[in-house]
Scaffold this active site. Structure first.
Site, PDB file in Angstrom:
ATOM      1  N   GLY A  15       2.854  12.192   4.577  1.00 27.20           N
ATOM      2  CA  GLY A  15       3.481  10.996   4.027  1.00 27.20           C
ATOM      3  C   GLY A  15       3.654  10.973   2.516  1.00 27.20           C
ATOM      4  O   GLY A  15       4.191  11.900   1.902  1.00 27.20           O
ATOM      5  N   TYR A 149      -6.713  -4.401   6.746  1.00 34.77           N
ATOM      6  CA  TYR A 149      -5.880  -3.625   5.818  1.00 34.77           C
ATOM      7  C   TYR A 149      -5.483  -4.477   4.616  1.00 34.77           C
ATOM      8  O   TYR A 149      -5.539  -4.025   3.466  1.00 34.77           O
ATOM      9  CB  TYR A 149      -4.640  -3.130   6.559  1.00 34.77           C
ATOM     10  N   MET A 186       2.144   6.628   9.189  1.00 31.28           N
ATOM     11  CA  MET A 186       1.420   5.354   9.234  1.00 31.28           C
ATOM     12  C   MET A 186       2.288   4.203   9.735  1.00 31.28           C
ATOM     13  O   MET A 186       1.832   3.337  10.471  1.00 31.28           O
ATOM     14  CB  MET A 186       0.873   5.009   7.833  1.00 31.28           C
TER      15      MET A 186
HETATM   16  N1  LIG Z   1       3.480   3.924   4.991  1.00 26.28           N
HETATM   17  C1  LIG Z   1       3.529   2.678   4.530  1.00 26.28           C
HETATM   18  O1  LIG Z   1       4.332   1.848   5.018  1.00 26.28           O
HETATM   19  C2  LIG Z   1       2.655   2.254   3.396  1.00 26.28           C
HETATM   20  C3  LIG Z   1       2.927   1.035   2.758  1.00 26.28           C
HETATM   21  C4  LIG Z   1       2.110   0.617   1.706  1.00 26.28           C
HETATM   22  C5  LIG Z   1       1.034   1.393   1.323  1.00 26.28           C
HETATM   23  N2  LIG Z   1       0.796   2.580   1.962  1.00 26.28           N
HETATM   24  C6  LIG Z   1      -0.365   3.340   1.521  1.00 26.28           C
HETATM   25  O2  LIG Z   1       0.019   4.618   1.075  1.00 26.28           O
HETATM   26  C7  LIG Z   1      -1.053   5.546   1.283  1.00 26.28           C
HETATM   27  C8  LIG Z   1      -0.513   6.763   2.019  1.00 26.28           C
HETATM   28  O3  LIG Z   1      -0.078   6.357   3.306  1.00 26.28           O
HETATM   29  P1  LIG Z   1       1.000   7.160   4.151  1.00 26.28           P
HETATM   30  O4  LIG Z   1       1.989   6.190   4.618  1.00 26.28           O
HETATM   31  O5  LIG Z   1       1.428   8.363   3.415  1.00 26.28           O
HETATM   32  O6  LIG Z   1       0.089   7.522   5.413  1.00 26.28           O
HETATM   33  P2  LIG Z   1      -0.156   8.880   6.204  1.00 26.28           P
HETATM   34  O7  LIG Z   1      -0.928   8.484   7.401  1.00 26.28           O
HETATM   35  O8  LIG Z   1       1.127   9.625   6.368  1.00 26.28           O
HETATM   36  O9  LIG Z   1      -1.080   9.716   5.194  1.00 26.28           O
HETATM   37  C9  LIG Z   1      -2.392   9.311   4.908  1.00 26.28           C
HETATM   38  C10 LIG Z   1      -3.227  10.559   4.699  1.00 26.28           C
HETATM   39  O10 LIG Z   1      -4.549  10.146   4.336  1.00 26.28           O
HETATM   40  C11 LIG Z   1      -5.458  11.019   4.968  1.00 26.28           C
HETATM   41  N3  LIG Z   1      -6.758  10.372   5.115  1.00 26.28           N
HETATM   42  C12 LIG Z   1      -7.057   9.259   5.834  1.00 26.28           C
HETATM   43  N4  LIG Z   1      -8.363   9.000   5.760  1.00 26.28           N
HETATM   44  C13 LIG Z   1      -8.903   9.961   4.959  1.00 26.28           C
HETATM   45  C14 LIG Z   1     -10.222  10.244   4.523  1.00 26.28           C
HETATM   46  N5  LIG Z   1     -11.274   9.473   4.867  1.00 26.28           N
HETATM   47  N6  LIG Z   1     -10.422  11.322   3.726  1.00 26.28           N
HETATM   48  C15 LIG Z   1      -9.383  12.122   3.379  1.00 26.28           C
HETATM   49  N7  LIG Z   1      -8.110  11.919   3.774  1.00 26.28           N
HETATM   50  C16 LIG Z   1      -7.890  10.848   4.562  1.00 26.28           C
HETATM   51  C17 LIG Z   1      -4.822  11.322   6.330  1.00 26.28           C
HETATM   52  O11 LIG Z   1      -5.369  12.514   6.890  1.00 26.28           O
HETATM   53  C18 LIG Z   1      -3.357  11.424   5.971  1.00 26.28           C
HETATM   54  O12 LIG Z   1      -2.982  12.771   5.700  1.00 26.28           O
HETATM   55  C19 LIG Z   1      -2.134   4.788   2.043  1.00 26.28           C
HETATM   56  O13 LIG Z   1      -3.112   4.320   1.136  1.00 26.28           O
HETATM   57  C20 LIG Z   1      -1.377   3.613   2.623  1.00 26.28           C
HETATM   58  O14 LIG Z   1      -2.213   2.503   2.860  1.00 26.28           O
HETATM   59  C21 LIG Z   1       1.573   3.022   2.984  1.00 26.28           C
END
Ligand SMILES: NC(=O)c1ccc[n+]([C@@H]2O[C@H](COP(=O)([O-])OP(=O)(O)OC[C@H]3O[C@@H](n4cnc5c(N)ncnc54)[C@H](O)[C@@H]3O)[C@@H](O)[C@H]2O)c1
Length: 244
Positions: A15, A149, A186
């Site tokens: 992501g 969250y 996610m």
């Molecule tokens: N996707 C969305 O809509 C969105 C919106 C707002 C904020 N975010 C935030 O952006 C960030 C990235 O999310 P994303 O959408 O890329 O999600 P994603 O699930 O694609 O990537 C998240 C990554 O974090 C890693 N991870 C989770 N728990 C972990 C841990 N304990 N130790 C090490 N690695 C860990 C996972 O293995 C994964 O590779 C997150 O903090 C998420 O809350 C996402």
């Protein structure tokens, strides 16, 4: 001597973290990518030319070792983009288990604290550095069925502000990015769901969820010298969601 900026990206296997690591590598940074051990993390080594270290961001000794290895390898740490995070369940708070609530707080809030603390211990003596924490639009507004969250992202925003107050005078900037829905594993199920996805698109003035590059570019900007006077800021990257 290595003159490249040394940048750590957490959650780099997927992501937003993956896209940010690729963008920063393209910009010329020396990357350190971390996530849980996975084939995708290993792949980032080839794609970024950096090093990849498996670590759980909730594990204090693994996080400290991650920073220690970075310093042993490159001698400094200029930037951190902390993307590791989880969003586990959409249920009314009455149905939410304590386990889900505590796990979400531990990964999103404690993880942010441990990564930022370890980075700050290097950056403050170095008298320079920039840290980007990953908040959300839900750092400042509510959303149904998402108490754990939403609470965690509010805490990440306040953590970022507190660190900025403590460390900016030492040359270390801390900012919090607030994405709206982003097309990543996610959020993909919500985006692809006919009803929820249509509602999301209608709710976003730009009319589409963000791409990972939409967020990665802003993270790269906040790490850059162009953002040298920006600290303690919450920067929504939400296609206008918070304007409604
Ligand atoms: N996707 C969305 O809509 C969105 C919106 C707002 C904020 N975010 C935030 O952006 C960030 C990235 O999310 P994303 O959408 O890329 O999600 P994603 O699930 O694609 O990537 C998240 C990554 O974090 C890693 N991870 C989770 N728990 C972990 C841990 N304990 N130790 C090490 N690695 C860990 C996972 O293995 C994964 O590779 C997150 O903090 C998420 O809350 C996402």
């Amino acid at each position: 001597m290595n003159t490249k900026k040394v940048t750590l990206v957490t959650g780099a296997a997927s992501g937003i973290g993956r896209a940010t690591a690729l963008k920063l590598a393209e910009r010329g940074d020396q990357l350190v990518c971390t996530d849980f051990a996975s084939a995708q993390l290993q792949e980032m080594k080839d794609l970024t030319g950096g090093i990849c270290i498996a670590a759980d961001v909730t594990n204090e000794s693994e996080v400290d070792a991650l920073i220690a290895t970075t310093i042993a390898e490159y001698g400094r740490l200029d930037g951190v983009v902390h993307c590791a995070g989880i969003e586990e369940s959409f249920v009314d708070a009455r149905e939410m288990t304590l386990e889900v609530f505590e796990k979400t707080m531990r990964v999103n809030v404690t993880g942010s604290f441990l990564v930022a603390r370890a980075a700050g211990r290097v950056m403050v003596p170095q008298a320079s550095g920039s840290i980007v924490l990953m908040g959300s639009i839900l750092s400042t507004v509510g959303y149904g069925g998402n108490a754990a969250y939403t609470a965690s992202k509010g805490a990440v925003l306040q953590l970022g502000r507190a660190l900025a107050v403590d460390w900016s005078k030492f040359g270390v900037r801390i900012n919090v990015v607030g994405p709206g829905p982003v097309a990543t594993p996610m959020s993909q199920a919500s985006i692809d769901d006919p009803v929820r996805g249509a509602w999301l698109r209608e709710r976003i003035p730009i009319g589409r969820p963000a791409t990972t590059d939409d967020i990665a570019g802003v993270c790269a900007f906040l790490l850059s010298d162009e953002a040298s006077y920006i600290t303690g800021t919450y920067l929504p990257v939400d296609g206008g969601w918070l304007a409604l």
